[in-house]
Write a protein that holds these residues in place. Structure first.
Motif, PDB file in Angstrom:
ATOM      1  N   GLY A 135       0.874  -1.173   0.000  1.00 36.92           N
ATOM      2  CA  GLY A 135       0.000   0.000   0.000  1.00 36.92           C
ATOM      3  C   GLY A 135       0.906   1.216   0.000  1.00 36.92           C
ATOM      4  O   GLY A 135       1.757   1.355   0.879  1.00 36.92           O
ATOM      5  N   PHE A 136       0.744   2.091  -0.979  1.00 34.17           N
ATOM      6  CA  PHE A 136       1.639   3.249  -1.094  1.00 34.17           C
ATOM      7  C   PHE A 136       1.452   4.176   0.102  1.00 34.17           C
ATOM      8  O   PHE A 136       0.364   4.273   0.662  1.00 34.17           O
ATOM      9  CB  PHE A 136       1.341   4.008  -2.389  1.00 34.17           C
ATOM     10  CG  PHE A 136       1.658   3.215  -3.618  1.00 34.17           C
ATOM     11  CD1 PHE A 136       2.969   2.859  -3.912  1.00 34.17           C
ATOM     12  CD2 PHE A 136       0.644   2.809  -4.486  1.00 34.17           C
ATOM     13  CE1 PHE A 136       3.268   2.130  -5.056  1.00 34.17           C
ATOM     14  CE2 PHE A 136       0.929   2.076  -5.639  1.00 34.17           C
ATOM     15  CZ  PHE A 136       2.249   1.738  -5.918  1.00 34.17           C
ATOM     16  N   CYS A 137       2.536   4.863   0.463  1.00 30.24           N
ATOM     17  CA  CYS A 137       2.450   5.835   1.554  1.00 30.24           C
ATOM     18  C   CYS A 137       2.582   7.241   0.983  1.00 30.24           C
ATOM     19  O   CYS A 137       2.918   7.422  -0.179  1.00 30.24           O
ATOM     20  CB  CYS A 137       3.518   5.581   2.605  1.00 30.24           C
ATOM     21  SG  CYS A 137       5.137   6.186   2.124  1.00 30.24           S
ATOM     22  N   MET A 138       2.338   8.229   1.831  1.00 28.44           N
ATOM     23  CA  MET A 138       2.241   9.613   1.325  1.00 28.44           C
ATOM     24  C   MET A 138       3.550  10.154   0.757  1.00 28.44           C
ATOM     25  O   MET A 138       3.533  11.083  -0.038  1.00 28.44           O
ATOM     26  CB  MET A 138       1.706  10.554   2.409  1.00 28.44           C
ATOM     27  CG  MET A 138       2.644  10.741   3.588  1.00 28.44           C
ATOM     28  SD  MET A 138       2.076  12.062   4.687  1.00 28.44           S
ATOM     29  CE  MET A 138       0.998  11.174   5.803  1.00 28.44           C
ATOM     30  N   LYS A 139       4.663   9.582   1.119  1.00 25.65           N
ATOM     31  CA  LYS A 139       5.918  10.124   0.579  1.00 25.65           C
ATOM     32  C   LYS A 139       6.023   9.847  -0.917  1.00 25.65           C
ATOM     33  O   LYS A 139       6.697  10.564  -1.644  1.00 25.65           O
ATOM     34  CB  LYS A 139       7.132   9.566   1.330  1.00 25.65           C
ATOM     35  CG  LYS A 139       8.463  10.255   0.982  1.00 25.65           C
ATOM     36  CD  LYS A 139       9.498  10.042   2.074  1.00 25.65           C
ATOM     37  CE  LYS A 139      10.931  10.244   1.623  1.00 25.65           C
ATOM     38  NZ  LYS A 139      11.341  11.632   1.366  1.00 25.65           N
ATOM     39  N   LYS A 140       5.352   8.782  -1.363  1.00 25.83           N
ATOM     40  CA  LYS A 140       5.343   8.503  -2.797  1.00 25.83           C
ATOM     41  C   LYS A 140       4.091   7.699  -3.152  1.00 25.83           C
ATOM     42  O   LYS A 140       3.883   6.602  -2.621  1.00 25.83           O
ATOM     43  CB  LYS A 140       6.606   7.710  -3.179  1.00 25.83           C
ATOM     44  CG  LYS A 140       6.717   7.375  -4.655  1.00 25.83           C
ATOM     45  CD  LYS A 140       7.173   8.591  -5.485  1.00 25.83           C
ATOM     46  CE  LYS A 140       7.360   8.229  -6.944  1.00 25.83           C
ATOM     47  NZ  LYS A 140       6.141   8.402  -7.741  1.00 25.83           N
ATOM     48  N   ASP A 141       3.301   8.241  -3.990  1.00 19.32           N
ATOM     49  CA  ASP A 141       2.144   7.576  -4.612  1.00 19.32           C
ATOM     50  C   ASP A 141       0.930   7.345  -3.707  1.00 19.32           C
ATOM     51  O   ASP A 141      -0.122   6.941  -4.186  1.00 19.32           O
ATOM     52  CB  ASP A 141       2.537   6.218  -5.237  1.00 19.32           C
ATOM     53  CG  ASP A 141       3.638   6.353  -6.274  1.00 19.32           C
ATOM     54  OD1 ASP A 141       3.627   7.375  -6.997  1.00 19.32           O
ATOM     55  OD2 ASP A 141       4.512   5.475  -6.345  1.00 19.32           O
ATOM     56  N   GLY A 142       1.069   7.566  -2.388  1.00 17.51           N
ATOM     57  CA  GLY A 142      -0.069   7.268  -1.519  1.00 17.51           C
ATOM     58  C   GLY A 142      -0.478   8.450  -0.687  1.00 17.51           C
ATOM     59  O   GLY A 142      -0.007   9.571  -0.900  1.00 17.51           O
ATOM     60  N   ASP A 143      -1.386   8.229   0.281  1.00 16.58           N
ATOM     61  CA  ASP A 143      -1.791   9.381   1.086  1.00 16.58           C
ATOM     62  C   ASP A 143      -1.772   9.140   2.584  1.00 16.58           C
ATOM     63  O   ASP A 143      -2.206   9.998   3.339  1.00 16.58           O
ATOM     64  CB  ASP A 143      -3.156   9.905   0.619  1.00 16.58           C
ATOM     65  CG  ASP A 143      -4.114   8.777   0.323  1.00 16.58           C
ATOM     66  OD1 ASP A 143      -3.958   7.705   0.932  1.00 16.58           O
ATOM     67  OD2 ASP A 143      -5.021   8.977  -0.525  1.00 16.58           O
ATOM     68  N   ILE A 144      -1.287   7.977   3.032  1.00 13.77           N
ATOM     69  CA  ILE A 144      -1.181   7.811   4.488  1.00 13.77           C
ATOM     70  C   ILE A 144       0.257   7.485   4.860  1.00 13.77           C
ATOM     71  O   ILE A 144       1.085   7.215   3.999  1.00 13.77           O
ATOM     72  CB  ILE A 144      -2.106   6.688   5.017  1.00 13.77           C
ATOM     73  CG1 ILE A 144      -1.749   5.365   4.340  1.00 13.77           C
ATOM     74  CG2 ILE A 144      -3.561   7.037   4.834  1.00 13.77           C
ATOM     75  CD1 ILE A 144      -2.111   4.164   5.153  1.00 13.77           C
ATOM     76  N   CYS A 145       0.508   7.498   6.167  1.00 15.68           N
ATOM     77  CA  CYS A 145       1.819   7.068   6.654  1.00 15.68           C
ATOM     78  C   CYS A 145       1.655   5.662   7.212  1.00 15.68           C
ATOM     79  O   CYS A 145       0.758   5.409   8.004  1.00 15.68           O
ATOM     80  CB  CYS A 145       2.305   8.018   7.738  1.00 15.68           C
ATOM     81  SG  CYS A 145       3.778   7.393   8.567  1.00 15.68           S
ATOM     82  N   LEU A 146       2.482   4.742   6.782  1.00 19.26           N
ATOM     83  CA  LEU A 146       2.339   3.360   7.228  1.00 19.26           C
ATOM     84  C   LEU A 146       2.973   3.119   8.594  1.00 19.26           C
ATOM     85  O   LEU A 146       2.632   2.170   9.280  1.00 19.26           O
ATOM     86  CB  LEU A 146       2.948   2.407   6.202  1.00 19.26           C
ATOM     87  CG  LEU A 146       2.292   2.426   4.815  1.00 19.26           C
ATOM     88  CD1 LEU A 146       3.065   1.561   3.839  1.00 19.26           C
ATOM     89  CD2 LEU A 146       0.842   1.979   4.876  1.00 19.26           C
ATOM     90  N   VAL A 147       3.894   3.971   8.993  1.00 17.18           N
ATOM     91  CA  VAL A 147       4.532   3.803  10.303  1.00 17.18           C
ATOM     92  C   VAL A 147       3.622   4.352  11.395  1.00 17.18           C
ATOM     93  O   VAL A 147       3.456   3.748  12.447  1.00 17.18           O
ATOM     94  CB  VAL A 147       5.875   4.571  10.384  1.00 17.18           C
ATOM     95  CG1 VAL A 147       6.579   4.226  11.682  1.00 17.18           C
ATOM     96  CG2 VAL A 147       6.741   4.252   9.201  1.00 17.18           C
ATOM     97  N   ALA A 148       3.065   5.513  11.117  1.00 14.54           N
ATOM     98  CA  ALA A 148       2.178   6.150  12.091  1.00 14.54           C
ATOM     99  C   ALA A 148       0.896   6.524  11.349  1.00 14.54           C
ATOM    100  O   ALA A 148       0.738   7.651  10.893  1.00 14.54           O
ATOM    101  CB  ALA A 148       2.859   7.383  12.665  1.00 14.54           C
ATOM    102  N   PRO A 149       0.001   5.545  11.195  1.00 13.55           N
ATOM    103  CA  PRO A 149      -1.148   5.744  10.301  1.00 13.55           C
ATOM    104  C   PRO A 149      -2.044   6.917  10.683  1.00 13.55           C
ATOM    105  O   PRO A 149      -2.709   7.491   9.828  1.00 13.55           O
ATOM    106  CB  PRO A 149      -1.927   4.431  10.417  1.00 13.55           C
ATOM    107  CG  PRO A 149      -0.928   3.435  10.903  1.00 13.55           C
ATOM    108  CD  PRO A 149       0.039   4.195  11.757  1.00 13.55           C
ATOM    109  N   SER A 150      -2.037   7.307  11.953  1.00 16.70           N
ATOM    110  CA  SER A 150      -2.927   8.413  12.313  1.00 16.70           C
ATOM    111  C   SER A 150      -2.231   9.759  12.127  1.00 16.70           C
ATOM    112  O   SER A 150      -2.819  10.804  12.363  1.00 16.70           O
ATOM    113  CB  SER A 150      -3.360   8.252  13.770  1.00 16.70           C
ATOM    114  OG  SER A 150      -2.212   8.192  14.583  1.00 16.70           O
ATOM    115  N   SER A 151      -0.975   9.711  11.711  1.00 16.93           N
ATOM    116  CA  SER A 151      -0.218  10.957  11.615  1.00 16.93           C
ATOM    117  C   SER A 151      -0.473  11.652  10.284  1.00 16.93           C
ATOM    118  O   SER A 151      -0.511  11.027   9.238  1.00 16.93           O
ATOM    119  CB  SER A 151       1.261  10.640  11.767  1.00 16.93           C
ATOM    120  OG  SER A 151       2.034  11.636  11.153  1.00 16.93           O
TER     121      SER A 151
END
Ligand SMILES: Cc1cc2nc3c(=O)[nH]c(=O)nc-3n(C[C@H](O)[C@H](O)[C@H](O)COP(=O)(O)OP(=O)(O)OC[C@H]3O[C@@H](n4cnc5c(N)ncnc54)[C@H](O)[C@@H]3O)c2cc1C
Ligand code: SF4
Lengths: 338, 789
Positions: A135-151
């Motif tokens: 699942g992509f994260c916000m740093k590239k291609d996505g919109d959430i943070c996988l380490v701190a999902p509520s951040s």
């Protein structure tokens, strides 16, 4: 096999020309110096660009003067770490350059590139396919943070070894933009943001790093990593101390790999100033320095352990800096390259 | 049999026959090959650890210009697998995926980038199933469905329960009994060369060049899945960049490139990315172990009960054999009079585990060595003494029917004890030394699939003075080609450079079962000796006839056959006998005991190693710095001491990586770090000094007395590291890798008054079947006894 994507390679002859090209292409182009950070990331599609703007025109000299030392941005880390002037006058800086990555990569990687090295996260420094599966994260291609999902922000880790040392030494970079040149303290070069981590304009080329000379400054960089041969830092401390007699007059302690930018331990600096350095003070200073460090579960080994280790690297860096001119060296952690 | 003989090349530290081509970059690896009109293949892999495939839509991929073919599981529905009992893999899955990385579809395109884009354009609809990511999970009832539809109950793949001798009575006899639980984390091979294969389809024949350890098994799998007769398929081993067990299965990409070549009529190549190599895996099984050992007051073992639970990943691979291996070789180093083994392998939604250097034996070796070490501390006996008291003797049989011929355990131990000064080691805080031993097979005594063919065959042709040796064995970097050349040269009085080699080509070379289980030097070596001696007989006979003397008067050495150069003598022989060819083969003696499962463990000879690790461990940080390693290895005879040392040091490197850092770890169903930077393994710079001692025991059946060297020396390293950490800090780390966090945690527990230990605390309840009780064999093996028992 992972292949490099196709890109145009542009070859400006001056920094101004390079900056103008960058302005023209905008986010569709990036500068490339040694390419040691950039190329693996292009292969993993962490960067997607149409063009690379080569910086091989950058000079590669180290100008050791009586007041300042100017290191051209094109100097390789191997050259910086083995330069006699740097070793004598800015030991911590030479030490930090010599601990970046591995010998072959230091032959290619540059001083300028190391100041701009991308922030890291083990959810992000992966191939396109892996990131797609995770699942992509916000740093590239996505919109959430996988380490701190509520951040709402990205916590990727600032991983430059030389930036903390350059800050501790009051280093200043020269920047060339499309419309002119300026100087910026290295301490103002970064932002507390895992994604948008550089405070300079993306069109600006770093042309050199100036280290103000002060022969009385004692410096050290201590880096913690699993393998002394190749790994990025998982904690590191850069210190620069000035003494009057036994008393610390000036003190900079800057941490690597514990935040999204080189983290200056200001409270610890304040604490140490005006004190004499002994085992007890060093321990207390290190305790204070370690407090603001908040490693997350996105780098090697557990973040609990890394957090505990911050104190140790600071302690060792302080010891090393203090004793450097007395001929003794502190044994570094783990196996280090000879 | 050959001790008194003077050798020409055997025993000399000669450079490898392929040294120059390798170091100058001229060796042609599969990925270097670019035949005219080659298409490039990429594979779509599952993003889910466990899911049913509802639909696959390849239409968008097919529309991309440059895409020549797209295939899915429906094109390759026939299942295959390395073991006849576990034919559970498909080259491409179209029903269900079982780990992140399971192959689903493949594209052949004119450029690799186009193939990658096409892969990205394939859309697959999944019904995501609950993933099973641990041994405990696999033993419990699945929340959705089982991973495989065989085995059981739940996600259990294989269960074994065997008892040799009266174990209960053995424990009754014991003065002291100790139980321990250990965990050995999974890790992967990390060969420098990524798997690569290229296939052509010309005149109705497939030719595949592949980076494989076993051309023969790939050949068989291709015939089955592609439904072609074996004689229409040719498999050639390309120059090889390392396997370590990771290229011993037939792989999906090998089948896929053949299929795509058949469909497009063009050469098709696939080189896995490093990430895909982590998914192809077949690496070290994570194994949870429980061991109970009984000993007398003076440290004599009276009985042992050993339980293992292997996390097998999603498919069978070599898993049934791996399971047996976790219980087989405990008895080959220590004389255990009564022994019970219960083994279990489970399926989980991870890349399949299989054989990695030491196949199934480093894990139990770790547990066994540490368990005995702890017993010795409790009994107040020096651990080295206790172990030594229990060493097996040469020319004996173990309680589980394994035949031990030569055994250099005592000498190996003596060598490392003396060199390391272990008994008088320096005592300073944080400094420790640890000792461990091990043993490994010189080739498995039984083949992977049932057949009566020899395990290795060598043909020699002499023509116009040139010697060519043909053998199916694959040099995977260990130097087997050099050993073959040395053996043939030795027998014909030549130098290795005088021998041309044709190896690992199913069209032109006779069978060899491949480079795994440390079998090539022993088996192909013996076959080569037989073939070379026959050839030598012909050349000598021709020379003797011309010289007018008896054949026994013809000296073969230094490139001369009696009065003639080798070339002259071979011309004489060709005139006398016609075309000069000879053949030799090797079939291991029938060594398996009279029970089901006895096929795993027997070997014509066992190698032995002993190792001492010296390290500093920092109590505050848990960081470990290995100072030096001493290792002695009983190789029977070093045909090439340089190669033996290379294998021993390489094994030490790999063992250290497993002991200190390597970890096939998962997070949210995904491999946590399928990259060479993030998956930590020591580099050159991280290696401590290693001092190697070669011990020669002249095995009665090995070629010139030789045994294996490629795997065994890995085994003692992890336990020796852990005992050195205990020696240094007084805490036990009962699992690998020994990371700094674990050391710090064990020390914290110790400080709180809890046991100073880090590791698993319990072994799960496993529904083992009723134990099969096996009568032990007579234990002495008269040295004159025939090979078979
Ligand atoms: C295996 C491995 C290990 C590594 N370990 C470490 C490590 O331990 N510590 C560490 O700090 N780094 C490490 N690196 C990262 C990298 O090698 C170094 O940071 C290196 O110094 C980068 O320099 P470069 O010249 O190669 O930069 P490049 O890769 O060319 O560029 C890096 C970034 O800086 C920008 N850039 C480069 N030069 C300039 C300039 N003059 N002006 C403006 N922007 C510029 C580029 O656009 C790019 O965004 C590692 C990399 C690898 C592959
Ligand atoms: S910290 Fe979060 S947002 Fe940033 S790279 Fe890692 S996972 Fe992505």
């Amino acid at each position: 096999m992972l292949r490099l994507p196709r890109f145009k390679y542009l070859r400006p002859k001056t920094a101004t020309e390079a900056a103008r090209m960058a302005a023209e292409f905008g986010p569709r182009a990036m500068f490339v110096a040694g390419g040691t950070d950039l190329f693996p990331k292009l292969k993993r599609r962490q960067f997607e660009v149409e063009a690379l703007i080569g910086l091989d025109f950058l000079p590669r000299q180290i100008h050791g003067g009586s007041t300042d030392c100017v290191v051209d941005a094109g100097v390789t880390l191997a050259a910086a770490s083995s330069d006699n002037h740097l070793i004598e006058s800015f030991a911590g800086y030479a030490e930090a350059s010599g601990q970046v990555s591995s010998p072959p990569l230091r032959n290619a990687g540059t001083v300028g590139g190391n100041l701009c090295v991308d922030t890291r996260c083990n959810y992000y420094d992966m191939t396109y396919e892996w990131r797609k599966a995770a699942g992509f994260c916000m740093k590239k291609d996505g919109d959430i943070c996988l380490v701190a999902p509520s951040s709402p922000r990205c916590w990727a880790v600032s991983s430059s070894d030389t930036a903390p040392m350059a800050i501790a030494l009051d280093g200043v970079v020269s920047l060339t933009g499309p419309d002119g040149e300026r100087e910026l303290p290295v301490s103002a070069l970064y932002r507390d943001d895992g994604m948008d981590y550089m405070a300079k304009q993306p069109t600006e080329v770093i042309t050199s790093l100036r280290l103000p000379a002060d022969s009385a400054t004692r410096t050290a960089y201590v880096k913690l990593r699993r393998r002394g041969s190749i790994d990025f830092p998982i904690a590191g401390a850069a210190v620069a101390l000035q003494f009057e007699g036994d008393t610390v007059m000036r003190c900079r302690i800057v941490l690597s790999a514990v935040a999204s930018y080189p983290l200056e331990a200001t409270a610890a600096e304040e604490f140490l100033k005006g004190r004499k350095v002994d085992a007890e003070t060093i321990r207390e200073t290190a305790d204070i320095a370690a407090k603001p460090a908040k490693p997350l579960d996105n780098a090697d080994l557990s973040h609990f352990w890394r957090k505990r280790m911050v104190r140790v690297v600071v302690e060792q860096a302080l010891q090393r800096a203090t004793t450097r001119n007395q001929g003794s060296t502190v044994k570094l952690l783990g196996r280090q390259p000879d | 049999m050959t001790t008194t003989r003077e050798f020409g090349v055997v025993g000399k530290p000669l450079a490898r026959v392929d040294a120059v081509t390798k170091v100058t970059g001229r060796a042609i690896y599969a990925d270097d090959m670019l035949l005219p009109r080659t298409l490039h293949c990429r594979i779509l892999r599952s993003p889910h650890p466990h899911a049913r495939i509802l639909s696959i839509d390849t239409s968008a991929a097919r529309r991309i210009p440059g895409v020549q073919a797209v295939i899915t599981g429906a094109d390759l529905p026939i299942k295959f697998g390395i073991l006849p009992v576990t034919q559970d893999e498909r080259a491409l899955e179209h029903e269900k995926v079982r780990y992140v990385g399971d192959p689903i579809a493949a594209v052949a395109a004119i450029e690799e980038e186009i193939a990658a884009a096409a892969i990205d354009a394939i859309s697959v609809e999944y019904e995501v199933l609950d993933p099973v990511m641990s041994i405990e999970d696999a033993l419990a009832a699945p929340r959705d469905e089982r991973i495989q539809d065989y085995g059981g109950p739940n996600n259990i793949h294989k269960l074994v329960a065997l008892e040799f001798g009266d174990v209960d009575a053995g424990f009754e006899r014991a003065d002291h009994i100790r139980e321990d639980v250990f965990f050995f984390q999974g890790n992967t091979h990390l060969p420098m060369e990524q798997h690569s294969a290229i296939a052509t389809y010309v005149d109705g024949r497939i030719t595949l060049w592949s980076s494989t350890q076993v051309v023969h098994y790939v050949h068989r799998a291709l015939a089955k899945v592609l439904e072609l007769p074996m004689n229409r398929i040719r498999v050639i081993g390309a120059a090889h960049g390392g396997g370590f067990g990771g290229k011993t299965d037939p792989f999906a990409h090998e089948i896929i490139v053949c299929k795509l070549a058949m469909m497009t009529g063009r050469p098709v190549k696939c080189t896995l990315t490093r990430e895909e190599v982590f998914y192809a895996h077949r690496g070290r099984h994570p194994v949870l172990m429980w061991v109970r050992t009984g000993a007398t007051r003076d440290g004599q073992i009276t009985a042992m009960h050993f339980r293992t639970a292997l996390d097998g990943g999603a498919y069978g691979s070599y898993g049934v054999a791996s399971t047996f291996y976790t219980g087989a070789l405990q008895t080959v180093t220590y004389d255990i009079p009564a022994y019970r083994f219960e083994g279990c392998r489970v399926f989980t939604n991870k890349p399949p585990c299989g054989p990695k250097r030491g196949h199934g034996t480093p894990q139990p070796r770790f547990a066994l060595e540490l368990n005995l070490e702890k017993i010795s501390h409790e009994l107040g006996i020096d651990p080295v003494d206790l172990k030594q008291r229990n060493f097996v003797k040469p020319m004996t049989r173990t309680v589980n029917w394994l035949r031990v011929t030569s055994c250099g355990l005592d000498e190996c131990t003596e060598r490392v004890m003396t060199a390391s000064n272990y008994r008088r080691r320096e005592r300073r805080p944080g400094h420790g030394m640890g000792f461990a031993i091990s043993s490994y097979l010189s080739g498995a005594g039984t083949a992977i699939y049932w057949n009566d063919m020899p395990h290795s065959e060598v043909q020699i042709k002499v023509d116009r003075g040139g010697v060519t040796a043909y053998c199916g064995a694959m040099d995977i970097g260990q130097g087997s080609d050099s050993v073959l050349a040395m053996i043939v040269a030795e027998e014909l009085g030549l130098q290795p450079a005088d021998v041309r080699l044709v190896t690992a080509d199913t069209d032109t070379t006779p069978i060899d079962l491949g480079s795994y289980s440390s079998r090539v030097t022993f088996m192909a070596g013996n076959a080569a000796i037989e073939a070379a001696r026959k050839m030598r007989g012909m050349v000598v006979e021709a020379a003797a006839a011309k010289m007018g003397c008896d054949t026994s008067a013809v000296e073969v050495r230094g490139g001369r056959i009696g009065d003639f150069t080798f070339e002259e003598a071979s011309v004489l022989a060709e005139a006398r006998f016609g075309t000069l060819t000879s053949a030799g083969s090797y079939t291991p003696p029938k060594l398996a005991g009279p029970y089901k499962g006895s096929g795993v463990g027997p070997s014509p000879a066992y190698s032995y190693s002993a190792c001492v690790v010296d390290l500093d461990a920092d109590a505050r940080t848990g960081l470990v710095h290995v100072n030096k390693i001493w290792i002695a290895h009983d190789v029977g005879r070093a045909i090439n001491p340089l190669l033996v040392e290379g294998q021993v040091e390489g094994s030490v490197y790999m063992g250290l990586g497993e002991a200190l850092m390597e970890e096939q770890a998962f997070r949210k169903g995904l491999h946590k770090w399928p990259s060479m930077l993030e998956y930590k393994s020591p580099t050159f710079v991280d290696m401590p000094e290693v001092e190697t001692f070669i011990v020669e025991t002249d095995d009665p059946e090995g070629p010139y007395g030789a045994k294996e060297a490629g795997q065994g020396p890995l085994l003692p390293v992890p336990p020796a590291v852990c005992s050195a950490v205990y020696d240094a800090l007084g805490v036990w780390i009962d699992e690998v890798p020994v990371t700094p966090e674990k050391i710090v945690e064990a020390l914290r527990r110790k400080e709180k008054g809890e046991p100073g230990r880090f590791g698993p605390t319990r072994f799960p309840a496993i529904p083992y079947p009723p134990t099969i009780k096996v009568e032990p064999p007579p234990r002495d093996l008269p040295s004159a006894a025939p090979a078979a028992i």
